[in-house]
Motif scaffolding. Structure first.
Motif, PDB file in Angstrom:
ATOM      1  N   VAL A 189       0.812  -1.200   0.000  1.00  0.00           N
ATOM      2  CA  VAL A 189       0.000   0.000   0.000  1.00  0.00           C
ATOM      3  C   VAL A 189       0.857   1.266   0.000  1.00  0.00           C
ATOM      4  O   VAL A 189       0.664   2.160  -0.823  1.00  0.00           O
ATOM      5  N   ILE A 190       1.822   1.331   0.899  1.00  0.00           N
ATOM      6  CA  ILE A 190       2.585   2.588   0.965  1.00  0.00           C
ATOM      7  C   ILE A 190       3.530   2.754  -0.215  1.00  0.00           C
ATOM      8  O   ILE A 190       3.940   3.855  -0.537  1.00  0.00           O
ATOM      9  N   SER A 191       3.861   1.642  -0.881  1.00  0.00           N
ATOM     10  CA  SER A 191       4.758   1.821  -2.013  1.00  0.00           C
ATOM     11  C   SER A 191       3.998   1.986  -3.324  1.00  0.00           C
ATOM     12  O   SER A 191       4.538   2.514  -4.280  1.00  0.00           O
ATOM     13  N   GLU A 253      -3.461 -10.590  22.111  1.00  0.00           N
ATOM     14  CA  GLU A 253      -2.474 -11.453  22.744  1.00  0.00           C
ATOM     15  C   GLU A 253      -1.896 -12.464  21.755  1.00  0.00           C
ATOM     16  O   GLU A 253      -0.757 -12.888  21.883  1.00  0.00           O
ATOM     17  N   SER A 254      -2.719 -12.852  20.782  1.00  0.00           N
ATOM     18  CA  SER A 254      -2.310 -13.935  19.902  1.00  0.00           C
ATOM     19  C   SER A 254      -1.659 -13.473  18.606  1.00  0.00           C
ATOM     20  O   SER A 254      -0.833 -14.173  18.041  1.00  0.00           O
ATOM     21  N   ASP A 255      -2.077 -12.298  18.135  1.00  0.00           N
ATOM     22  CA  ASP A 255      -1.510 -11.834  16.868  1.00  0.00           C
ATOM     23  C   ASP A 255      -1.393 -10.311  16.858  1.00  0.00           C
ATOM     24  O   ASP A 255      -2.038  -9.631  16.058  1.00  0.00           O
ATOM     25  N   PRO A 256      -0.562  -9.763  17.721  1.00  0.00           N
ATOM     26  CA  PRO A 256      -0.505  -8.296  17.855  1.00  0.00           C
ATOM     27  C   PRO A 256      -0.014  -7.594  16.597  1.00  0.00           C
ATOM     28  O   PRO A 256      -0.415  -6.476  16.328  1.00  0.00           O
ATOM     29  N   HIS A 257       0.822  -8.279  15.839  1.00  0.00           N
ATOM     30  CA  HIS A 257       1.336  -7.616  14.633  1.00  0.00           C
ATOM     31  C   HIS A 257       0.251  -7.396  13.593  1.00  0.00           C
ATOM     32  O   HIS A 257       0.269  -6.428  12.850  1.00  0.00           O
ATOM     33  N   LYS A 258      -0.719  -8.299  13.579  1.00  0.00           N
ATOM     34  CA  LYS A 258      -1.843  -8.122  12.647  1.00  0.00           C
ATOM     35  C   LYS A 258      -2.585  -6.834  13.000  1.00  0.00           C
ATOM     36  O   LYS A 258      -3.021  -6.084  12.131  1.00  0.00           O
ATOM     37  N   VAL A 259      -2.718  -6.588  14.289  1.00  0.00           N
ATOM     38  CA  VAL A 259      -3.391  -5.375  14.742  1.00  0.00           C
ATOM     39  C   VAL A 259      -2.581  -4.149  14.319  1.00  0.00           C
ATOM     40  O   VAL A 259      -3.120  -3.181  13.775  1.00  0.00           O
ATOM     41  N   VAL A 260      -1.284  -4.220  14.542  1.00  0.00           N
ATOM     42  CA  VAL A 260      -0.431  -3.092  14.175  1.00  0.00           C
ATOM     43  C   VAL A 260      -0.497  -2.851  12.667  1.00  0.00           C
ATOM     44  O   VAL A 260      -0.628  -1.717  12.205  1.00  0.00           O
ATOM     45  N   GLU A 261      -0.473  -3.920  11.898  1.00  0.00           N
ATOM     46  CA  GLU A 261      -0.521  -3.748  10.438  1.00  0.00           C
ATOM     47  C   GLU A 261      -1.857  -3.146  10.006  1.00  0.00           C
ATOM     48  O   GLU A 261      -1.911  -2.250   9.162  1.00  0.00           O
ATOM     49  N   GLY A 262      -2.924  -3.639  10.619  1.00  0.00           N
ATOM     50  CA  GLY A 262      -4.255  -3.102  10.299  1.00  0.00           C
ATOM     51  C   GLY A 262      -4.318  -1.608  10.569  1.00  0.00           C
ATOM     52  O   GLY A 262      -4.823  -0.829   9.761  1.00  0.00           O
ATOM     53  N   ILE A 263      -3.784  -1.215  11.713  1.00  0.00           N
ATOM     54  CA  ILE A 263      -3.788   0.204  12.061  1.00  0.00           C
ATOM     55  C   ILE A 263      -2.931   0.992  11.073  1.00  0.00           C
ATOM     56  O   ILE A 263      -3.321   2.058  10.588  1.00  0.00           O
ATOM     57  N   ALA A 264      -1.770   0.422  10.742  1.00  0.00           N
ATOM     58  CA  ALA A 264      -0.841   1.144   9.884  1.00  0.00           C
ATOM     59  C   ALA A 264      -1.454   1.423   8.513  1.00  0.00           C
ATOM     60  O   ALA A 264      -1.384   2.547   8.004  1.00  0.00           O
ATOM     61  N   ILE A 265      -2.079   0.407   7.921  1.00  0.00           N
ATOM     62  CA  ILE A 265      -2.674   0.613   6.590  1.00  0.00           C
ATOM     63  C   ILE A 265      -3.810   1.627   6.661  1.00  0.00           C
ATOM     64  O   ILE A 265      -3.911   2.539   5.846  1.00  0.00           O
ATOM     65  N   SER A 266      -4.643   1.478   7.669  1.00  0.00           N
ATOM     66  CA  SER A 266      -5.790   2.372   7.794  1.00  0.00           C
ATOM     67  C   SER A 266      -5.323   3.804   8.015  1.00  0.00           C
ATOM     68  O   SER A 266      -5.875   4.750   7.438  1.00  0.00           O
ATOM     69  N   ALA A 267      -4.307   3.954   8.863  1.00  0.00           N
ATOM     70  CA  ALA A 267      -3.788   5.291   9.158  1.00  0.00           C
ATOM     71  C   ALA A 267      -3.291   5.944   7.876  1.00  0.00           C
ATOM     72  O   ALA A 267      -3.569   7.115   7.605  1.00  0.00           O
ATOM     73  N   TYR A 268      -2.599   5.153   7.058  1.00  0.00           N
ATOM     74  CA  TYR A 268      -2.090   5.672   5.794  1.00  0.00           C
ATOM     75  C   TYR A 268      -3.235   6.153   4.912  1.00  0.00           C
ATOM     76  O   TYR A 268      -3.186   7.222   4.316  1.00  0.00           O
ATOM     77  N   ALA A 269      -4.297   5.349   4.873  1.00  0.00           N
ATOM     78  CA  ALA A 269      -5.423   5.664   3.999  1.00  0.00           C
ATOM     79  C   ALA A 269      -6.121   6.957   4.414  1.00  0.00           C
ATOM     80  O   ALA A 269      -6.619   7.702   3.580  1.00  0.00           O
ATOM     81  N   ILE A 270      -6.160   7.221   5.722  1.00  0.00           N
ATOM     82  CA  ILE A 270      -6.898   8.387   6.209  1.00  0.00           C
ATOM     83  C   ILE A 270      -6.007   9.629   6.239  1.00  0.00           C
ATOM     84  O   ILE A 270      -6.485  10.751   6.304  1.00  0.00           O
ATOM     85  N   GLY A 271      -4.695   9.396   6.142  1.00  0.00           N
ATOM     86  CA  GLY A 271      -3.775  10.524   6.214  1.00  0.00           C
ATOM     87  C   GLY A 271      -3.428  10.863   7.655  1.00  0.00           C
ATOM     88  O   GLY A 271      -3.345  12.031   8.035  1.00  0.00           O
ATOM     89  N   VAL A 272      -3.284   9.833   8.461  1.00  0.00           N
ATOM     90  CA  VAL A 272      -3.046   9.994   9.885  1.00  0.00           C
ATOM     91  C   VAL A 272      -1.577   9.751  10.187  1.00  0.00           C
ATOM     92  O   VAL A 272      -0.980   8.821   9.671  1.00  0.00           O
TER      93      VAL A 272
END
Lengths: 649, 574, 153
Positions: A189-191, A253-272
């Motif tokens: 997404v970011i590239s 607890e089980s997949d924190p990186h998935k959460v971080v990735e989800g936030i990262a993509i969404s943040a990029y999309a919104i301009g955050v």
């Protein structure tokens, strides 16, 4: 976790996985990845599921036992922490994998049986009563006569997109996450995409917010994206607060990186440039793991300044909630983040235009956000093929109550309620009869047996008067009382209302009182309580409607859902309580009636002395009896009698 | 930009961005509100103002909903009325049933709503929140059982006064309004200004009444019962007595008080002149010696307490001159008692003030000497009105009378202290006299007049430019103090009144204190300044004889002993 | 035990949004929020104490009395409720003579009802300090409390 981890594969993973142009990696790369993912191993690997559920079941002691076992026997093996498979009621779960063989999963491993399980595994002998199954692995030999995990009814009837990694990978290792395909969507997404394109993709995928009304996520993003401002915010709402749900906790607890990735993509999309994760402060382990994930992502250049040379900057901040259900409401959550009482605000203005510090803010539920990397990875068309016409993708529930397996389940939208309860969760425990399923916690509603064929998607569930709000699903059996359940939620709500608007503050309180009154016998047939009881019953419905109509925020508007849905589907049970003063399930203690067993009573007079209304008569050493008209059903005699001569009915 | 909207099937025009409620009110449609206050951003908390809007699933609050596009509204549909009724019934279900005995009986918005919505039976009942009455404060009583949690007191205290005494406490069914750490009011940082009880829609906040003891004393022939009344009273009760709003009824008031039975009646305006005279002498000294500048006015007891607790390091800036109430109180029990040969113990001195903080001031330790208080009891304007009714005095039939000797003259400056800016104007006039021995050429300082929360002017006195600032409402006071701390140095005198607009909007005034009424009160006072001949404190003839016969020079030893006081740091939870 | 200042130093920026984290840190350290702490935080963050008190009383994690030597958390989540945890709560209240958010006079036990602890399969669940007890029955609870009591004798 605090010790500095040395990332052996950092450069390899960034260059050969994240930035890989072709779809087919080189052979050596695949081999390397297999190693990182432990598809191939050179020494035995034991995984121990360490999560909130297993900790309560004593996993920490178990882990030390295993470590001692290995030391004692001089076995060179690796112990890896994993999250939760979702099968909370089978915790502690461990897996043992020997070189050349598939991974074996064991359930309910306790200090008393761990040694024999380990002994067996290291000697090619399987302790059957604890075996859960083996994980399919195309390059290793399978065990004979051990079911594959995906053949188990629990897994077979799920579609695990969000929970894919849960319980299998090490939540503390970014390398394992990337090796299994993680952060690729973010890099893509970011590239390659502009923020607006990402908003488009999400809008076209028809992803709907999992937290509340099912608003189209991409649409909400676009509003925030298009509102001009230098500083915009994304808030990932992981403050469960539903008293009976634990999905968000276990997922982090089980997949924190998935959460971080989800936030990262969404943040990029919104301009955050600044995103927050709001998470309950009591979720120690979840906080620790997501904190670790953020630190690792930073280390890999996936967060922070100029992420992987894209020019995009992002900071993720963890904010610990201090315990307030109302903070699940987005405007209340924003107040809380600003350091104020968690007081909601009237909408409009909506946070997407005026939110945190009056800037455009998107508040998304954690489940919504973890869908995002999946959509990016698999594409719009693929994602739209999952689910029903208007509800795409999957839905995760934390299922609990009287089912065989409690824990997390993820099912395709459009799955029948019946399949979730009876196939995935293994049906009702102890051979009891199904009575109701309550969806959505205190803001949700209860459904009956006749709704079991309802499809789980936004529209179908809505038609029954219940909303797909939170992820909590609680199953009740014949021993549970619906009135008691609703009373429990109403009590919760009257405590959790922010206390500002009149309908919610006063209304929930009165509704709770009305429910209290109908679940106990009136104190005096001519007295005030009889009147109150009947007046209350008459008002219950109209109170519920006014609450829904006038409350300021979602909490108040939905606070009457449990009442309205049960009045609709369990009216008989209300009537039974009100008119017959009977609780079939025997839960409403104050509706009980008592009798004295003439064969057992020895006339000790204790019960007569303790009875607060003087309803028990009898003389010393003679059988006593209860005058039912005077009895208020308090049960003191029942508790006092040392000879079990009092029978409760 | 105008938007066509439809209200109750009628087309009306709304301004884009204005709230539904504003549009409705402009078009003569009334919708009940409880938590809303003029001049505050709406919170939409009470939900009383809900209306039905086409296409919306729930009812929407008209007070906070801004009109951005055409909308169809029904303001009094059965659904809306049913909802409003239920809301009031819900409030009543948690409200004591003692309207007849309530301090706000007849002046209660909850009562009004119950009448409006035709609530004639208790349909909803249940357990009521238990709460205990807080009578600890000398000025304000809090009855949390009657609180409907509209939050108005919290907002006034916070947004206008910057005092922060109250906030919401706990949540859910346990939500309440509490002081910091839930302390009783007298241990809190409350300055007793009473602005909260002006906005309280029910009887949850009211003044501590002293009517009983006043009646008792009026019946006691052994005691000389003396009343003084604040300069602002004569312009703020006319409408309550059936006369033209804002009219000055000074003479009638004297007659009324005598009918009630007070042995002597004095106008505090006289003491206001004394206060101005002393204060400006003090200011002249400070300017000459360049010490403790800027000097701050000392008439407002709310402000004094605020300084003592919030800015104790700056209390030397406050003028040591007592407030007019206390000056007259002292003079009554010294000068007047001596003159009339009455033992001070035999005098019962009451003061009628538009202020609840004055009740606090009267019982300050510094205001009592050898067990004798300068002032025995303070009544608010509201209590005076009750007293008038109680004694059946018909003000309309009375002729004007003069206050009693020896305090029966005043300047218009003494009267002006009741409006924000009035003290400063009076002080400027007399300061000129103290510093130059001459009169100010243009005594009318218009820049100090009007209701702005902060006014600043520079007046040329002799060769010097004297900076004068006037603030009302402690929020602006706080801002000014911050500026002074940061080095602002062009100000010599600051007049501070805690209540916005000054005493005519005091926390003890009658409840009709909308903007129009306040303007009428203020205009009457400034008209007196135009009409009357004596406009400066130092020309008040009784004042001159008081100094000649009794006090000596301004700031004489006797003056310091009787007319000045001291302040000290207060430890409260801020 | 670090003093308040050390905790405050971790928050160099005087910002209102630091309020909840500061209070959380103080409570983690001292077990509750004292008046002294609230006054100090108020001075540090330049906030009236009533605002801090109002905020802290809103969120149920904040407490204003110390925890007992044995802090008992009993799960009152939905699943535990349908597994009749009310009997366990009643038994605890009876045995200890205290209710939710209270502490025994001798300072030994304090009680707190929490929302779901994520062990729904094993409900009713409770924790005494860091030790968990699952599948509780009235008898089991009585035994647990008695064992803690006897440890103190």
């Amino acid at each position: 976790m605090s010790e500095k981890v040395n990332f052996k594969y950092k450069d390899f993973l960034i260059e050969n996985v994240l930035k890989l142009k072709s779809d087919k990696p080189e052979k050596e790369v695949v081999a390397q990845l297999n190693l990182i993912q432990r598809k191939t191993i050179d020494k035995p690997v034991i995984t121990v599921s360490i999560n909130s559920s297993s900790i309560i079941s004593g996993v920490q002691k178990l882990k030390t036992d295993i470590e001692e076992y290995l030391v004692d026997r001089n076995i060179d093996a690796e112990i890896i922490p994993v999250g939760s498979l979702g099968l909370s009621s089978l915790e502690p779960v461990i897996s043992i994998q020997l070189p050349g063989k598939t991974r074996l999963f064991y359930k309910k491993v306790l200090p008393e049986n761990v040694i024999s399980i380990l002994d067996g595994s290291f000697n090619n002998f399987i302790q059957e009563e604890n075996i859960l199954g083996q994980l399919k692995n195309d390059i290793q030999d399978a065990w004979e006569q051990v079911p594959f995990l995906d053949e188990l009814a629990y897994f077979q009837n799920q579609q695990r997109l969000i929970l894919k990694n849960c319980g299998f990978i090490n939540p503390e290792s970014i390398e394992e996450y990337i090796a299994s395909g993680g952060y690729k969507s973010f890099y893509k997404v970011i590239s390659k995409n502009t923020p607006e394109e990402v908003c488009d993709i999400i809008e076209k995928s028809m992803l709907r917010g999992r937290g509340g009304e099912g608003y189209l996520t991409g649409k909400k993003w676009k509003i925030a994206y298009k509102t001009p401002s230098d500083q915009k915010y994304l808030i990932c709402n992981a403050g469960e607060s539903d008293p009976g749900a634990f999905m968000e906790r276990l997922l982090i607890e089980s997949d924190p990186h998935k959460v971080v990735e989800g936030i990262a993509i969404s943040a990029y999309a919104i301009g955050v440039k600044k995103a927050y994760i709001y998470i309950e402060s009591e979720y120690d382990l979840a906080i620790e793991r997501v904190k670790n994930a953020i630190a690792q992502a930073k280390e890999f250049g996936l967060l922070g300044h100029d992420i992987l040379e894209s020019g995009y900057n992002l900071e993720i901040i963890i904010k610990k909630g201090a315990g307030a259900y109302v903070c699940g409401e987005e405007t209340a959550l924003i107040s809380s983040l600003e350091g104020k009482r968690g007081k909601p605000h009237s909408k409009p203005p909506y946070p997407a235009t005026k939110g945190l510090y009056n800037q455009p803010t998107v508040v998304n539920n954690i489940e919504t956000l973890v869908n995002v990397p999946i959509i990016i990875e698999k594409g719009i068309e693929w994602y739209k093929s999952v689910g029903t016409k208007d509800s795409k993708g999957t839905k995760v529930f934390s299922i609990s109550g009287k089912v065989e397996y409690t824990g997390l389940v993820e099912i395709e939208m459009g799955t029948k309620l019946r399949d979730v309860i009876f196939r995935v969760a293994g049906g009702i425990k102890n051979g009891k009869r199904f009575k109701a399923v309550h969806i959505g916690g205190p803001s949700g509603g209860s459904l009956t047996e006749k709704h079991l064929d309802t499809l789980i998607d936004y529209e179908s569930i809505m038609l029954t008067g219940v909303s797909l709000g939170s992820s909590g699903m609680v199953v009740l059996d014949e021993d549970n009382c619906i009135i008691d359940m609703v009373k429990y939620f109403m009590n919760f709500m009257q405590k959790e209302s922010c206390g500002i608007c009149i309908p919610c503050r006063e209304g929930t309180r009165r509704m709770h009182e009305i429910l209290e009154n109908i679940s106990k016998r009136p104190k005096d047939e001519n007295g005030h309580t009889t009147l109150q009881r009947f007046k209350g019953v008459m008002q219950l419905e109209s109170l519920a409607e006014v609450l829904k109509d006038t409350s300021m925020c979602g909490l108040g508007k939905k606070a009457s859902n449990p009442v309205l849905s049960t009045l609709k589907w369990f009216r008989d049970e209300y009537e039974e309580h009100i008119f017959e003063r009977n609780c079939e399930a025997g839960v409403c203690q104050e509706l009980r009636t008592f009798e004295i067993d003439v064969d057992v009573c020895n006339g000790c007079t204790l019960c007569a002395k303790k009875c607060p209304t003087g309803a028990i008569f009898g003389t010393v050493k003679n059988v006593h009896f209860i005058v039912q008209d005077k009895c208020i059903g308090c049960g003191i005699c029942f508790e006092t009698c040392k000879f079990s001569a009092i029978i409760s009915k | 930009m105008l938007i066509d909207i439809e209200v109750n099937n009628k087309k009306i025009q709304a301004k884009k961005g204005e709230t539904i409620l504003e549009t409705l009110n402009r078009n003569g449609i009334k919708v009940p509100t409880l938590c809303r206050m003029d001049g505050f951003t709406p919170t939409g908390a009470c939900r009383m103002c809900v209306v039905e809007a086409e296409g919306k699933s729930g009812l929407i609050p008209s007070c906070s909903y801004q009109i951005e596009e055409p909308i169809k509204i029904r303001t009094h549909s059965p659904r809306v009325i049913q909802a409003r009724k239920m809301l009031v019934e819900l409030l009543l279900s948690n409200h004591p049933d003692d309207c007849l005995y309530c301090a706000s009986n007849g002046n209660c918005q909850l009562q009004d709503l119950a009448v409006e919505l035709n609530i004639r039976e208790r349909r909803i009942s249940g357990e009521k929140t238990k709460a205990s009455l807080d009578q600890s404060s000398p000025g304000i009583v809090r009855d949390p059982a009657k609180c409907i949690l509209c939050g108005r007191c919290v907002r006034v205290c916070e947004e206008v006064m910057n005092v922060f005494t109250f906030d919401f406490y706990k949540r859910g069914n346990k939500t309440a309004i509490a002081t910091s750490m839930n302390k009783d009011l007298n241990f809190s940082n409350c300055i007793n200004c009473g602005q909260c009880l002006l906005v309280c829609p029910t009887g949850a906040l009211y003044e501590k009444t002293n009517l009983d003891i006043v009646q008792q004393m009026l019946n006691n022939t052994d005691v000389t019962v003396i009343a003084q009344y604040s300069p602002s009273i004569s312009v703020s009760i006319a409408d309550e007595l059936g006369l033209r709003s804002g009219k000055d009824i000074n003479g009638v008031l004297n007659a009324v008080l005598r009918r009630i039975g007070f042995n002597k009646v004095f106008d505090t305006s006289f003491a206001a002149d004394v206060a101005i005279f002393e204060q400006s002498a003090e200011l002249a000294d400070r300017i000459k010696n360049d010490e403790n500048l800027p000097m701050m006015s000392s008439c407002c007891p709310g402000w004094i307490k605020y300084m003592e607790q919030s800015h104790p390091d700056m209390i030397d800036h406050i003028s040591t001159t007592k407030s007019p109430q206390q000056i007259l109180g002292t003079l009554i029990k010294s000068y007047f008692a001596q003159r009339e040969d009455i033992s001070p113990e035999k005098i019962f001195s009451i003061s009628i003030m538009p202020c609840t903080a004055k009740k606090f001031e009267a019982q300050r330790e510094e205001m009592t000497h050898k067990g004798i208080s300068d002032i025995d009891v303070v009544l608010t304007t509201r209590e005076l009105l009750k007293l008038i009714k109680l004694y059946g005095v018909d003000a309309q039939s009375l002729d004007e009378e003069m206050p009693d000797i020896p305090f029966n003259t005043r300047s218009s400056a003494g009267k002006m202290v009741s409006v924000t800016g009035g003290v400063a104007e009076g002080v400027a006039r007399t300061l000129n006299y103290h510093l130059t021995g001459k009169e100010l050429p243009n005594i009318k300082i218009t820049k100090l007049r009007g209701f702005k929360d902060r006014k600043e002017v520079s007046v040329k006195i002799g060769k010097q430019e004297i900076g004068i600032a006037v603030v009302s409402g402690l929020k602006s006071a706080n801002k000014l103090i911050a500026e002074i701390r940061e080095g602002k140095s062009d100000i010599h005198f600051i007049e501070i009144m805690a209540c916005p607009g000054g005493c005519i909007n005091g926390g003890g005034q009658a409840f009709n204190n909308d903007e129009k009424t306040l303007k009428a009160r203020s205009k009457t006072i400034y008209d007196l300044d135009d009409k009357e001949a004596i406009n400066v404190a130092h020309k008040n003839s009784n004042l001159i004889s008081l100094y000649n016969e009794f006090l000596g020079e301004q700031l004489s030893e006797k003056c310091i002993k009787l007319l000045h006081t001291k302040y000290s740091k207060r430890d409260v939870l801020l | 035990m670090p003093d308040l200042d050390e905790i405050l130093e971790k928050y160099p920026f005087v910002q209102r949004d630091n309020l909840i984290p500061v209070l959380q840190d103080i409570q983690d350290e001292f077990g509750y929020l004292s008046e002294e702490a609230i006054v100090k935080v108020g001075k540090y963050l330049n906030l009236p104490t009533v605002k801090i008190y109002g905020l802290a009383t809103f969120y149920h994690h904040f407490r204003f009395i110390a925890k007992g030597k044995y802090h008992i958390k009993i799960c009152n989540g939905t699943s535990c409720h349908v597994n009749s945890n009310i009997l366990i709560i009643n038994e605890l209240e009876k045995k200890l003579g205290i209710k939710d958010e209270e502490i025994t006079k001798d300072g030994l036990f304090s009680l707190e009802e929490t929302t779901c602890m994520a062990a729904c399969g094993e409900g009713p669940v409770m924790a005494v300090n860091d030790k968990y007890f699952t599948n509780l029955t009235i008898e089991k609870v009585a035994e647990i409390i008695d064992s803690y009591k006897s440890m103190e004798e």
